[in-house]
Design a protein around this motif. Structure first.
Motif, PDB file in Angstrom:
ATOM      1  N   TYR A   7      83.359  69.523  40.541  1.00 31.46           N
ATOM      2  CA  TYR A   7      82.315  69.331  39.523  1.00 31.46           C
ATOM      3  C   TYR A   7      82.320  70.454  38.503  1.00 31.46           C
ATOM      4  O   TYR A   7      81.867  70.284  37.367  1.00 31.46           O
ATOM      5  N   SER A   8      82.841  71.634  38.873  1.00 28.58           N
ATOM      6  CA  SER A   8      82.823  72.771  37.940  1.00 28.58           C
ATOM      7  C   SER A   8      83.608  72.435  36.658  1.00 28.58           C
ATOM      8  O   SER A   8      83.355  72.998  35.604  1.00 28.58           O
ATOM      9  N   LEU A   9      84.545  71.477  36.767  1.00 22.71           N
ATOM     10  CA  LEU A   9      85.328  71.082  35.584  1.00 22.71           C
ATOM     11  C   LEU A   9      84.437  70.526  34.476  1.00 22.71           C
ATOM     12  O   LEU A   9      84.770  70.623  33.294  1.00 22.71           O
ATOM     13  N   LEU A  10      83.311  69.933  34.854  1.00 20.35           N
ATOM     14  CA  LEU A  10      82.452  69.286  33.858  1.00 20.35           C
ATOM     15  C   LEU A  10      81.362  70.222  33.329  1.00 20.35           C
ATOM     16  O   LEU A  10      80.685  69.894  32.352  1.00 20.35           O
ATOM     17  N   GLY A  11      81.176  71.365  33.976  1.00 25.94           N
ATOM     18  CA  GLY A  11      80.215  72.371  33.488  1.00 25.94           C
ATOM     19  C   GLY A  11      78.788  71.867  33.393  1.00 25.94           C
ATOM     20  O   GLY A  11      78.020  72.317  32.548  1.00 25.94           O
ATOM     21  N   LYS A  12      78.422  70.954  34.298  1.00 28.13           N
ATOM     22  CA  LYS A  12      77.053  70.423  34.257  1.00 28.13           C
ATOM     23  C   LYS A  12      76.382  70.516  35.629  1.00 28.13           C
ATOM     24  O   LYS A  12      75.501  69.722  35.944  1.00 28.13           O
ATOM     25  N   GLY A  13      76.822  71.475  36.426  1.00 28.25           N
ATOM     26  CA  GLY A  13      76.196  71.645  37.738  1.00 28.25           C
ATOM     27  C   GLY A  13      76.794  70.713  38.780  1.00 28.25           C
ATOM     28  O   GLY A  13      77.579  69.803  38.476  1.00 28.25           O
ATOM     29  N   GLU A  14      76.393  70.931  40.039  1.00 31.56           N
ATOM     30  CA  GLU A  14      76.993  70.204  41.168  1.00 31.56           C
ATOM     31  C   GLU A  14      76.429  68.802  41.346  1.00 31.56           C
ATOM     32  O   GLU A  14      76.951  68.026  42.147  1.00 31.56           O
ATOM     33  N   TRP A  15      75.386  68.462  40.601  1.00 36.82           N
ATOM     34  CA  TRP A  15      74.776  67.138  40.730  1.00 36.82           C
ATOM     35  C   TRP A  15      75.294  66.164  39.666  1.00 36.82           C
ATOM     36  O   TRP A  15      74.753  65.074  39.515  1.00 36.82           O
ATOM     37  N   VAL A  16      76.326  66.565  38.911  1.00 32.63           N
ATOM     38  CA  VAL A  16      76.753  65.756  37.761  1.00 32.63           C
ATOM     39  C   VAL A  16      77.127  64.318  38.158  1.00 32.63           C
ATOM     40  O   VAL A  16      76.824  63.365  37.452  1.00 32.63           O
ATOM     41  N   MET A  17      77.752  64.170  39.312  1.00 33.45           N
ATOM     42  CA  MET A  17      78.172  62.819  39.725  1.00 33.45           C
ATOM     43  C   MET A  17      76.948  61.911  39.861  1.00 33.45           C
ATOM     44  O   MET A  17      76.963  60.750  39.423  1.00 33.45           O
TER      45      MET A  17
ATOM     46  N   HIS B 185      77.613  67.373  48.040  1.00 36.44           N
ATOM     47  CA  HIS B 185      77.239  65.953  48.074  1.00 36.44           C
ATOM     48  C   HIS B 185      78.294  65.034  47.454  1.00 36.44           C
ATOM     49  O   HIS B 185      78.271  63.827  47.677  1.00 36.44           O
ATOM     50  N   ASP B 186      79.190  65.593  46.639  1.00 38.21           N
ATOM     51  CA  ASP B 186      80.191  64.729  45.970  1.00 38.21           C
ATOM     52  C   ASP B 186      81.297  64.285  46.925  1.00 38.21           C
ATOM     53  O   ASP B 186      82.120  63.436  46.563  1.00 38.21           O
ATOM     54  N   GLY B 187      81.354  64.877  48.121  1.00 39.22           N
ATOM     55  CA  GLY B 187      82.316  64.410  49.121  1.00 39.22           C
ATOM     56  C   GLY B 187      83.689  65.041  49.023  1.00 39.22           C
ATOM     57  O   GLY B 187      84.579  64.732  49.818  1.00 39.22           O
TER      58      GLY B 187
ATOM     59  N   ARG C 230      73.732  63.776  52.968  1.00 42.13           N
ATOM     60  CA  ARG C 230      73.832  63.279  51.596  1.00 42.13           C
ATOM     61  C   ARG C 230      75.271  63.376  51.114  1.00 42.13           C
ATOM     62  O   ARG C 230      75.860  64.449  51.109  1.00 42.13           O
ATOM     63  N   GLU C 231      75.838  62.220  50.785  1.00 41.72           N
ATOM     64  CA  GLU C 231      77.175  62.209  50.196  1.00 41.72           C
ATOM     65  C   GLU C 231      77.299  61.007  49.291  1.00 41.72           C
ATOM     66  O   GLU C 231      76.800  59.934  49.631  1.00 41.72           O
ATOM     67  N   TRP C 232      77.943  61.174  48.149  1.00 36.50           N
ATOM     68  CA  TRP C 232      78.023  60.086  47.177  1.00 36.50           C
ATOM     69  C   TRP C 232      79.356  59.337  47.220  1.00 36.50           C
ATOM     70  O   TRP C 232      79.581  58.434  46.428  1.00 36.50           O
ATOM     71  N   ARG C 233      80.248  59.742  48.127  1.00 40.07           N
ATOM     72  CA  ARG C 233      81.550  59.078  48.176  1.00 40.07           C
ATOM     73  C   ARG C 233      81.685  58.183  49.403  1.00 40.07           C
ATOM     74  O   ARG C 233      82.291  57.120  49.343  1.00 40.07           O
ATOM     75  N   HIS C 234      81.104  58.617  50.506  1.00 40.34           N
ATOM     76  CA  HIS C 234      81.254  57.849  51.739  1.00 40.34           C
ATOM     77  C   HIS C 234      80.242  56.701  51.764  1.00 40.34           C
ATOM     78  O   HIS C 234      79.050  56.924  51.596  1.00 40.34           O
ATOM     79  N   PRO C 235      80.697  55.479  52.003  1.00 41.73           N
ATOM     80  CA  PRO C 235      79.781  54.335  51.917  1.00 41.73           C
ATOM     81  C   PRO C 235      78.678  54.332  52.976  1.00 41.73           C
ATOM     82  O   PRO C 235      77.685  53.624  52.819  1.00 41.73           O
ATOM     83  N   HIS C 236      78.838  55.117  54.039  1.00 44.00           N
ATOM     84  CA  HIS C 236      77.811  55.096  55.090  1.00 44.00           C
ATOM     85  C   HIS C 236      76.854  56.282  55.048  1.00 44.00           C
ATOM     86  O   HIS C 236      75.964  56.386  55.889  1.00 44.00           O
TER      87      HIS C 236
ATOM     88  N   GLY D  63      71.060  58.972  47.293  1.00 42.24           N
ATOM     89  CA  GLY D  63      72.402  58.596  47.715  1.00 42.24           C
ATOM     90  C   GLY D  63      73.121  57.905  46.563  1.00 42.24           C
ATOM     91  O   GLY D  63      72.597  57.795  45.449  1.00 42.24           O
ATOM     92  N   ASN D  64      74.318  57.419  46.843  1.00 39.58           N
ATOM     93  CA  ASN D  64      75.063  56.695  45.813  1.00 39.58           C
ATOM     94  C   ASN D  64      74.635  55.227  45.850  1.00 39.58           C
ATOM     95  O   ASN D  64      75.165  54.436  46.632  1.00 39.58           O
TER      96      ASN D  64
END
Ligand code: FHN
Length: 571
Positions: free
Chosen positions: A24-34, A80-82, A128-134, A150-151
């Motif tokens: 997420y650091s690539l986007l420079g908008k914090g760890e919650w960007v996703m 949380h981005d997985g 909390r994870e936004w990549r894993h479906p469960h 969640g996602n």
């Protein structure tokens, strides 16, 4: 392993570095960007192909932490981005298999930490994870209000999610890797427990205990006391008003965000703020975990480095007043600063430098005083006992030196461990502050729930039968204004106002209404409610009784009192 033994290094440390770093650091908008930008998993995954932190140096990071006086590092192994910031067999979405960089930074950090005597600890988002479906993340924010963190944009059907599958197939195998491949780990720092059930969390705890019995576990593994964690993680950036009931730590941002952020509203804290936060926390017996968010190249931002350098310079001189210390033995904080102690030393952290400071209620004999900043400087002090009221007073003359701009520490060597008379006495400022923490609570309602909350307020006060009182000593006769300091809500928070109170003090009865001062408050600065003026003709021991004549509780906030203050009328 005996939990006391397990916690010894952590209690001694008092100060650690938190690191939030990921793709997420690539986007420079914090760890919650996703989450905030609702980025679909398939798009977010592409970021990994760009992650190439060629300037990362484990040695440099560890040196920055060590020079700042930090004793442990807690780094996001999976947020949380997985994305896993370590080599894992569970998913190829990891720093070694999924990026052009291809190096296991955790292996490098573990070696660098070992060389420098810093404990390496892993943050792990286990629910909390936004990549894993469960993975599931639904939080109860307030009674009747739920937030889905969640996602829900990729995986819409909440009912088809099964947290147990995520725990068994993803979390547990990864914890096994983290606790097997990187040597001794200081803490597994769990986060956002959401709806994990206590028995599910206990299984996770047992796995950690089995693999590394010396590894600590924080309370965010599960919000339930039946789970066997080692210490309390307070809320993000929370500085409590009273010590917590068990060992505790505050995770703190150094700027407005945890993960790397280049947005214009990102503000860094000042050196005085972070140094005094560390002192405030140590004076209540807690640990301070200060976060930095490295950039995508692997560099800790310059602003953060500059702050940590100042912190390190302060710690080099004053570290003794922090490491291995206990929270203040005085229930009431002095008006000039904070106090910590260890062995036969009281450390007086002076925020407001002045000609003389006083300390009331210390029963021990003071043998000598010295400044950590200028150990050779002669410090004059006097200990007296008040005959009429039977309290002791220590007066220390502060020398005419250039004080530390953030906090100057004076050490008072005493004859044994601190023995304190907690009676409230008017101090040199003339103000008599009667804090919630020192109130006697009279629970006279059958349904009474009134208590002192962690923020240091009398809270859950819903019934007029309950009342509170304080005893105190007035040493200077004169006119005084009586104020109540009451907690208030900010922004969207619905708060209760319109309470009515009665104060019995110095044979007078004063009444006041506790009402909203402005609509749409943007800060939670306490309300200061004037109740009336009284006059003391002589020095005396008095009692203040506070009763609520009316309490509104529509929003379940009720009346939340921070303190009653008796302030000289000319102030
Ligand atoms: O959602 C996270 C947040 O991104 C950050 O990691 C903090 C650190 O304590 N924990 C969560 C919120 O409490």
């Amino acid at each position: 392993m005996n939990p006391e033994k397990r916690k010894a290094w952590w209690r001694e440390s008092r100060f650690g570095m938190f690191i939030h770093w990921g793709i997420y650091s690539l986007l420079g908008k914090g760890e919650w960007v996703m989450y905030i930008d609702r980025i679909p998993v398939k798009d977010y995954e592409k970021l990994a192909e760009e992650f190439n932190p060629v300037r990362f140096s484990a040695d440099e990071w560890v040196k920055i932490a060590k020079d700042a006086g930090m004793k442990y590092i807690v780094i996001t192994s999976k947020h949380h981005d997985g994305f896993s910031m370590f080599k894992t067999e569970v998913s190829s979405f990891n720093i070694v298999d999924g990026t052009p960089y291809g190096r296991d930074i955790m292996a490098e950090l573990s070696k660098a930490c070992e060389r420098e005597g810093i404990k390496l600890c892993f943050y792990y988002s286990h629910v909390r994870e936004w990549r894993h479906p469960h993975a599931q993340s639904i939080e109860v924010l307030e009674p009747g209000l739920c937030g889905n963190f969640g996602n829900f944009w990729d995986y819409r059907d909440e009912r088809s999610k099964n947290l147990q599958i995520y725990l068994d197939e993803f979390v547990k195998p990864q914890l096994k890797e983290l606790l097997t491949n990187y040597g001794p780990i200081g803490i597994i720092w769990f986060d956002t427990p959401s709806l994990i059930r206590p028995e599910q969390a206990q299984e996770v705890v047992e796995l950690v205990r089995e693999l590394q019995p010396e590894c600590l576990i924080n309370s965010r593994v599960c919000d339930n006391e039946s789970v066997d964690y080692d210490y309390l993680s307070l809320g993000d950036c929370e500085i409590p008003g009273i010590p917590a009931s068990m060992d505790w730590e505050t995770p703190m941002t150094i700027c407005s965000w945890w993960g790397y952020n280049t947005q214009p509203d990102n503000k860094y804290r000042s050196p005085v703020e972070i140094i005094r936060q560390l002192v405030d926390i140590a004076s209540l017996g807690g640990n301070y975990l200060l976060n930095v968010g490295p950039d995508p190249a692997g560099v800790i931002p310059e602003e953060a480095q500059a702050l940590l350098k100042i912190m390190g310079e302060w710690m080099k001189i004053n570290g003794d007043a922090i490491y291995g210390t206990k929270g203040s033995p005085f229930e009431k904080q002095p008006s000039w600063g904070r106090i910590t102690w260890k062995d036969k030393y009281l450390y007086l952290h002076i925020y407001e430098w002045q000609k003389r400071i006083s300390l009331f209620g210390l029963k021990n004999t003071v043998k000598r005083c010295r400044l950590l900043l200028a150990p050779d400087c002669n410090i004059l002090f006097k200990q007296t006992n008040d005959e009429a009221f039977g309290f002791s007073r220590l007066e220390i003359d502060l020398p005419e030196i250039e004080p530390d701009p953030y906090c100057t520490v004076l050490v008072a060597e005493i004859d044994g461990t601190p023995d304190i008379d907690q009676t409230m006495i008017q101090d040199d400022s003339g103000i008599i502050r009667l804090p919630a923490l020192q109130a006697s609570l009279h629970r006279e309602s059958e349904d009474s729930s009134v208590k002192i909350s962690r923020s240091g307020a009398i809270s859950d006060w819903f019934y007029t039968e309950d009342w509170v009182s304080w005893e105190f000593i007035v040493t200077k006769p004169g006119d005084y204004d009586i104020y109540l300091f009451v907690k208030s809500g900010r922004g969207r928070q619905k708060w209760d106002y319109g309470h009515e109170a009665e104060i019995k003090i110095n044979n007078r009865k004063l009444t006041c209404t506790i009402d909203e001062d402005i609509k749409d408050r943007t800060s939670d600065i306490p309300l200061k409610i004037f109740a009336g003026r009284i006059s003391y003709d002589t020095a005396l021991r008095d009692k203040a009784e506070l009763r609520a004549l009316k309490i509104n509780r529509r929003n379940l906030k009720g009346l939340q009192l921070l303190s009653l203050e008796i302030i000289p009328a000319d102030k």
